[in-house]
Motif scaffolding. Structure first.
Motif, PDB file in Angstrom:
ATOM      1  N   GLY A  51      -4.473   1.695  -0.221  1.00  0.00           N
ATOM      2  CA  GLY A  51      -4.364   1.163  -1.575  1.00  0.00           C
ATOM      3  C   GLY A  51      -5.417   1.723  -2.511  1.00  0.00           C
ATOM      4  O   GLY A  51      -5.199   1.814  -3.718  1.00  0.00           O
ATOM      5  N   ALA A  89       3.112   1.820  -3.321  1.00  0.00           N
ATOM      6  CA  ALA A  89       2.362   2.163  -4.533  1.00  0.00           C
ATOM      7  C   ALA A  89       2.048   3.647  -4.618  1.00  0.00           C
ATOM      8  O   ALA A  89       1.794   4.170  -5.702  1.00  0.00           O
ATOM      9  CB  ALA A  89       1.067   1.360  -4.585  1.00  0.00           C
ATOM     10  N   SER A 109       0.577  -3.341  -5.971  1.00  0.00           N
ATOM     11  CA  SER A 109      -0.720  -3.912  -5.642  1.00  0.00           C
ATOM     12  C   SER A 109      -0.627  -5.430  -5.539  1.00  0.00           C
ATOM     13  O   SER A 109      -1.274  -6.046  -4.693  1.00  0.00           O
ATOM     14  CB  SER A 109      -1.743  -3.510  -6.703  1.00  0.00           C
ATOM     15  OG  SER A 109      -2.981  -4.094  -6.427  1.00  0.00           O
ATOM     16  N   ALA A 119       0.822  -1.213   0.000  1.00  0.00           N
ATOM     17  CA  ALA A 119       0.000   0.000   0.000  1.00  0.00           C
ATOM     18  C   ALA A 119       0.854   1.261   0.000  1.00  0.00           C
ATOM     19  O   ALA A 119       0.604   2.198  -0.765  1.00  0.00           O
ATOM     20  CB  ALA A 119      -0.937   0.004   1.201  1.00  0.00           C
ATOM     21  N   HIS A 154      -1.667  -7.644  -2.437  1.00  0.00           N
ATOM     22  CA  HIS A 154      -2.648  -8.720  -2.557  1.00  0.00           C
ATOM     23  C   HIS A 154      -2.101 -10.047  -2.040  1.00  0.00           C
ATOM     24  O   HIS A 154      -2.883 -10.902  -1.613  1.00  0.00           O
ATOM     25  CB  HIS A 154      -3.132  -8.850  -3.997  1.00  0.00           C
ATOM     26  CG  HIS A 154      -4.251  -7.920  -4.313  1.00  0.00           C
ATOM     27  ND1 HIS A 154      -4.042  -6.628  -4.726  1.00  0.00           N
ATOM     28  CD2 HIS A 154      -5.591  -8.077  -4.227  1.00  0.00           C
ATOM     29  CE1 HIS A 154      -5.203  -6.036  -4.910  1.00  0.00           C
ATOM     30  NE2 HIS A 154      -6.158  -6.888  -4.606  1.00  0.00           N
ATOM     31  N   SER A 190      -6.055  -1.357   2.816  1.00  0.00           N
ATOM     32  CA  SER A 190      -6.951  -1.343   1.656  1.00  0.00           C
ATOM     33  C   SER A 190      -7.390   0.078   1.332  1.00  0.00           C
ATOM     34  O   SER A 190      -7.474   0.454   0.156  1.00  0.00           O
ATOM     35  CB  SER A 190      -8.161  -2.230   1.936  1.00  0.00           C
ATOM     36  OG  SER A 190      -9.020  -2.262   0.841  1.00  0.00           O
ATOM     37  N   TYR A 230      -9.570  -3.637  -8.070  1.00  0.00           N
ATOM     38  CA  TYR A 230      -8.296  -3.823  -7.354  1.00  0.00           C
ATOM     39  C   TYR A 230      -8.325  -3.086  -6.022  1.00  0.00           C
ATOM     40  O   TYR A 230      -7.837  -3.589  -5.012  1.00  0.00           O
ATOM     41  CB  TYR A 230      -7.134  -3.259  -8.177  1.00  0.00           C
ATOM     42  CG  TYR A 230      -6.289  -4.267  -8.885  1.00  0.00           C
ATOM     43  CD1 TYR A 230      -5.398  -5.062  -8.204  1.00  0.00           C
ATOM     44  CD2 TYR A 230      -6.346  -4.404 -10.263  1.00  0.00           C
ATOM     45  CE1 TYR A 230      -4.601  -5.978  -8.856  1.00  0.00           C
ATOM     46  CE2 TYR A 230      -5.559  -5.306 -10.932  1.00  0.00           C
ATOM     47  CZ  TYR A 230      -4.684  -6.097 -10.218  1.00  0.00           C
ATOM     48  OH  TYR A 230      -3.903  -7.001 -10.874  1.00  0.00           O
ATOM     49  N   ALA A 231      -8.881  -1.893  -6.022  1.00  0.00           N
ATOM     50  CA  ALA A 231      -8.894  -1.061  -4.818  1.00  0.00           C
ATOM     51  C   ALA A 231      -9.900  -1.567  -3.793  1.00  0.00           C
ATOM     52  O   ALA A 231      -9.820  -1.193  -2.628  1.00  0.00           O
ATOM     53  CB  ALA A 231      -9.209   0.381  -5.199  1.00  0.00           C
ATOM     54  N   TYR A 236      -8.516 -12.350  -7.610  1.00  0.00           N
ATOM     55  CA  TYR A 236      -7.259 -11.668  -7.924  1.00  0.00           C
ATOM     56  C   TYR A 236      -6.769 -12.061  -9.317  1.00  0.00           C
ATOM     57  O   TYR A 236      -6.339 -11.203 -10.094  1.00  0.00           O
ATOM     58  CB  TYR A 236      -6.192 -11.999  -6.878  1.00  0.00           C
ATOM     59  CG  TYR A 236      -4.840 -11.494  -7.274  1.00  0.00           C
ATOM     60  CD1 TYR A 236      -4.531 -10.137  -7.170  1.00  0.00           C
ATOM     61  CD2 TYR A 236      -3.876 -12.342  -7.785  1.00  0.00           C
ATOM     62  CE1 TYR A 236      -3.303  -9.660  -7.561  1.00  0.00           C
ATOM     63  CE2 TYR A 236      -2.644 -11.871  -8.177  1.00  0.00           C
ATOM     64  CZ  TYR A 236      -2.361 -10.535  -8.059  1.00  0.00           C
ATOM     65  OH  TYR A 236      -1.138 -10.066  -8.465  1.00  0.00           O
ATOM     66  N   ALA A 286      -4.437   2.934  -6.133  1.00  0.00           N
ATOM     67  CA  ALA A 286      -5.060   2.359  -7.327  1.00  0.00           C
ATOM     68  C   ALA A 286      -6.085   3.316  -7.930  1.00  0.00           C
ATOM     69  O   ALA A 286      -6.336   3.279  -9.124  1.00  0.00           O
ATOM     70  CB  ALA A 286      -5.727   1.029  -6.983  1.00  0.00           C
TER      71      ALA A 286
END
Length: 197
Positions: free
Chosen positions: A189, A62, A75, A59, A79, A186, A151-152, A105, A193
């Motif tokens: 992230g 990125a 990411s 997180a 994950h 998350s 993804y987010a 995923y 994302a």
């Protein structure tokens, strides 16, 4: 730490393979081990720590990226932590959430890496270049946005469902620290994302 460089330098099909295949094989092998033999509390604590470290690293790292493929690499690191959450529970619910998480995923990653070559054809390499994509190719921009929102973990998309099952499996096994850390990473992230769409 090698993942962002490999993602950036490798051809997209190789990157997609390296993003999906090792996670599926490691998850399958570790699930098999956990079904056949149980592990003690010390090993479970190690899994919890590795899961938390992976989520935090993915997180936070990125957030500083400027190219399109690099946030996908970070990411991917995050994950791994989310998916490892299901395994580290050591329960049937944890394994079920792991299988749901790895399937979702893999689907999101296949979609993302199917879109990246089309982005390269439109000369999009940096995140800042994505601004004009909605005008030049609106269908590609919409598909890419939905994938990145998934993804987010934005509800009601599949990525949210995956994280939902994983975090509730963590709460079900008594990992009361792991689930909130997963929710916080998350949210972080989502910002990283969410810059792509």
């Amino acid at each position: 730490m090698w993942a962002p460089d490999i993602y950036e330098g490798s051809p997209t099909p190789v990157t997609a393979f390296l993003s999906i295949a090792p996670k599926i094989s490691i998850s399958a092998n570790m699930s098999r081990v956990s079904i056949v033999a149980s592990y003690g509390g010390t090993l479970q604590q190690i899994f919890f720590f590795c899961s938390i470290a992976s989520m935090i690293l993915g997180a936070l790292a990125a957030m500083a990226q400027t190219k399109v493929k690099r946030p996908l690499a970070h990411s991917s690191i995050g994950h791994v932590g989310y998916i490892r959450t299901g395994f580290s529970c050591g329960t049937i619910e944890g394994i079920q959430s792991l299988l749901i998480g790895i399937f979702i995923y893999a689907s999101m990653t296949i979609d993302a890496f199917a879109i990246v070559p089309a982005l390269r054809q439109t000369r999009v390499k940096y995140i800042a270049d994505l601004g004009a994509l909605a005008k030049t190719n609106p269908i590609l921009a919409m598909t890419f946005s939905i994938t990145m929102f998934s993804y987010a973990g934005i509800p009601p998309l599949a990525g949210f469902g995956s994280k939902f099952y994983l975090f509730f499996a963590a709460l079900g096994c008594g990992a009361y620290f792991l689930a909130p850390v997963g929710v916080v990473t998350s949210v972080i992230g989502r910002w990283a994302a969410g810059r792509l769409p």
